[in-house]
Design an enzyme around this catalytic site. Structure first.
Site, short mmCIF file in Angstrom:
data_model
loop_
_atom_site.label_atom_id
_atom_site.label_comp_id
_atom_site.label_asym_id
_atom_site.label_seq_id
_atom_site.Cartn_x
_atom_site.Cartn_y
_atom_site.Cartn_z
N SER A 194 0.88 -1.18 0.00
CA SER A 194 0.00 0.00 0.00
C SER A 194 0.91 1.23 0.00
CB SER A 194 -0.89 0.00 1.24
OG SER A 194 -1.65 -1.19 1.30
N LYS A 244 -6.82 2.26 -2.88
CA LYS A 244 -6.52 1.50 -1.65
C LYS A 244 -6.46 2.41 -0.43
CE LYS A 244 -5.04 -1.30 1.40
NZ LYS A 244 -5.91 -2.29 2.00
N LYS A 258 -0.45 4.88 8.29
CA LYS A 258 0.25 5.29 7.07
C LYS A 258 -0.74 5.46 5.92
CE LYS A 258 1.26 1.91 4.71
NZ LYS A 258 1.42 0.80 3.81
P1 NAD Z 1 4.85 -6.93 7.28
O1 NAD Z 1 5.57 -5.91 8.10
O2 NAD Z 1 4.36 -8.18 7.92
O3 NAD Z 1 5.78 -7.37 6.04
C1 NAD Z 1 6.69 -6.52 5.39
C2 NAD Z 1 7.93 -7.36 5.09
O4 NAD Z 1 8.85 -6.56 4.35
C3 NAD Z 1 8.66 -7.81 6.38
O5 NAD Z 1 8.79 -9.22 6.37
C4 NAD Z 1 10.01 -7.11 6.29
O6 NAD Z 1 11.08 -7.87 6.83
C5 NAD Z 1 10.15 -6.92 4.79
N1 NAD Z 1 11.07 -5.86 4.41
C6 NAD Z 1 11.16 -4.61 4.91
N2 NAD Z 1 12.12 -3.92 4.29
C7 NAD Z 1 12.66 -4.77 3.37
C8 NAD Z 1 13.69 -4.65 2.41
N3 NAD Z 1 14.38 -3.51 2.25
N4 NAD Z 1 13.97 -5.71 1.63
C9 NAD Z 1 13.28 -6.88 1.78
N5 NAD Z 1 12.29 -7.05 2.67
C10 NAD Z 1 11.99 -6.00 3.45
O7 NAD Z 1 3.68 -6.13 6.57
P2 NAD Z 1 2.37 -6.75 5.88
O8 NAD Z 1 1.26 -6.73 6.87
O9 NAD Z 1 2.72 -7.99 5.14
O10 NAD Z 1 2.05 -5.56 4.84
C11 NAD Z 1 2.76 -5.40 3.62
C12 NAD Z 1 2.04 -4.32 2.81
O11 NAD Z 1 0.68 -4.74 2.58
C13 NAD Z 1 1.94 -2.96 3.53
O12 NAD Z 1 2.08 -1.93 2.59
C14 NAD Z 1 0.55 -2.98 4.14
O13 NAD Z 1 0.05 -1.69 4.34
C15 NAD Z 1 -0.21 -3.77 3.09
N6 NAD Z 1 -1.41 -4.50 3.55
C16 NAD Z 1 -1.37 -5.25 4.68
C17 NAD Z 1 -2.53 -5.95 5.07
C18 NAD Z 1 -2.57 -6.81 6.31
O14 NAD Z 1 -3.68 -7.25 6.69
N7 NAD Z 1 -1.46 -7.13 6.95
C19 NAD Z 1 -3.69 -5.88 4.29
C20 NAD Z 1 -3.68 -5.13 3.12
C21 NAD Z 1 -2.52 -4.44 2.76
#
Ligand code: NAD
Length: 292
Positions: A98, A172, A241
């Site tokens: 997102s 989104k 965010k």
């Molecule tokens: P999360 O924090 O669980 O996962 C993010 C991952 O990115 C982590 O595993 C982290 O180690 C990795 N990461 C960070 N920096 C990195 C880098 N430089 N290189 C490689 N890996 C890196 O977050 P999430 O909940 O999976 O969310 C991911 C995205 O999806 C976000 O933008 C969030 O807003 C969106 N989102 C989340 C949900 C939800 O229910 N969790 C739902 C819809 C959208």
């Protein structure tokens, strides 16, 4: 719909990325996955994927999916020298994080100068939706490029082509501003009703057949708040965010987001007091706590 097996780079194997990568593997694709967290790499290997040890190695594919926290991280990954060197002209990067729509457009223009296509495809449906392949996927990008990746996206859920690049990220963020705002008022209402003596299950049953119905009454309160788990898997800070992206977008197009700004302020107060890793559904408990 089926698609020929492809090699797909996948960067960001967190709460969402991990189950999404698994679905791509189960769909017959070879997934080269990278995350900074070692345990995320082990989960990918267990699911049948190939763990690589740098973003550059994951970008050695003609289709690269990003599922990262925000635009800052997406930008740093796409500006990484090894990633720049690995992405060949004609390849497609799908940013399913997102992210911020204006920054997505800038990145798309940068990549386009090197013949690389950027498509934004953020999702809604949470961790459960990601596990079940039932995400709503909001897609922004060139129609032909989007058509080429649609069979891959269909393994993850229901893609909706929202418009040109940035459109997915815009819709989104706007969705999540609504979602966060109604979660807040739903929580105030549920807490007030319970203190009045109403049964919360009865309240939800009434609301879900009435005009107060929302994702908060249909999903978040019954599944993650009432049972006391506060475990939707979507972090409070990630929600905040998204809300700020939406109010920024509104302001950029001349709409004063009066209620949106108020909601951002309330969520920011909760975020300031709750743990950095708090689930976004924790706001209900915070609202219920003394003094708020
Ligand atoms: P999360 O924090 O669980 O996962 C993010 C991952 O990115 C982590 O595993 C982290 O180690 C990795 N990461 C960070 N920096 C990195 C880098 N430089 N290189 C490689 N890996 C890196 O977050 P999430 O909940 O999976 O969310 C991911 C995205 O999806 C976000 O933008 C969030 O807003 C969106 N989102 C989340 C949900 C939800 O229910 N969790 C739902 C819809 C959208």
């Amino acid at each position: 719909m089926s698609d020929a097996a492809r090699t797909i780079g996948f960067i960001g194997l967190g709460k969402m990325g991990s189950p999404m990568a698994r679905l791509l593997i189960n769909g017959g694709h070879r997934v080269l996955g990278f995350d900074l967290a070692e345990d995320a790499l082990s989960h990918l290997t267990e699911a049948g994927g190939t763990a690589v040890h740098s973003a550059g190695d994951a970008a050695a594919a003609d289709l690269v999916v990003l599922m990262l926290p925000d635009s800052d991280v997406v930008t740093s990954v796409l500006h990484d020298d090894a990633v720049v060197a690995a992405l060949a002209p004609g390849s497609v990067v799908i940013d399913m994080s997102s992210s911020e729509p204006m920054r997505t457009r800038e990145l798309a223009a940068d990549l386009a100068r090197r013949g690389i296509h950027l498509v934004d495809a953020p999702v809604s449906g949470g961790v459960r939706g990601a596990e079940a392949g039932k995400l709503t996927i909001m897609v922004g990008g060139d129609a032909d490029v989007v058509a080429g990746i649609t069979p891959v996206l269909e393994l993850l859920g229901r893609p909706v082509h929202a418009g040109d690049v940035g459109a997915g990220h815009a819709v989104k963020a706007l969705n999540n501003l609504m979602s966060a705002t109604h979660l807040w008022v739903t929580s105030e209402v549920m807490i007030a009703g319970q203190r009045f003596g109403l049964d919360p299950e009865v309240m939800l049953s009434v609301f879900n057949g009435s005009s107060g119905r929302s994702g908060s009454t249909e999903n978040k309160w019954p599944n993650f708040i009432l049972p006391g788990g506060f475990d939707s898997g979507f972090g409070l800070r990630l929600m905040l965010k998204d809300m700020k992206i939406a109010t920024g977008l509104a302001r950029a197009v001349g709409v004063e987001p009066t209620l949106g700004d108020e909601a951002v302020e309330l969520w920011a107060r909760a975020a300031g007091e709750l743990d950095a890793t708090a689930d976004h559904t924790e706001v209900a408990r915070w609202i219920a706590s003394a003094g708020h």
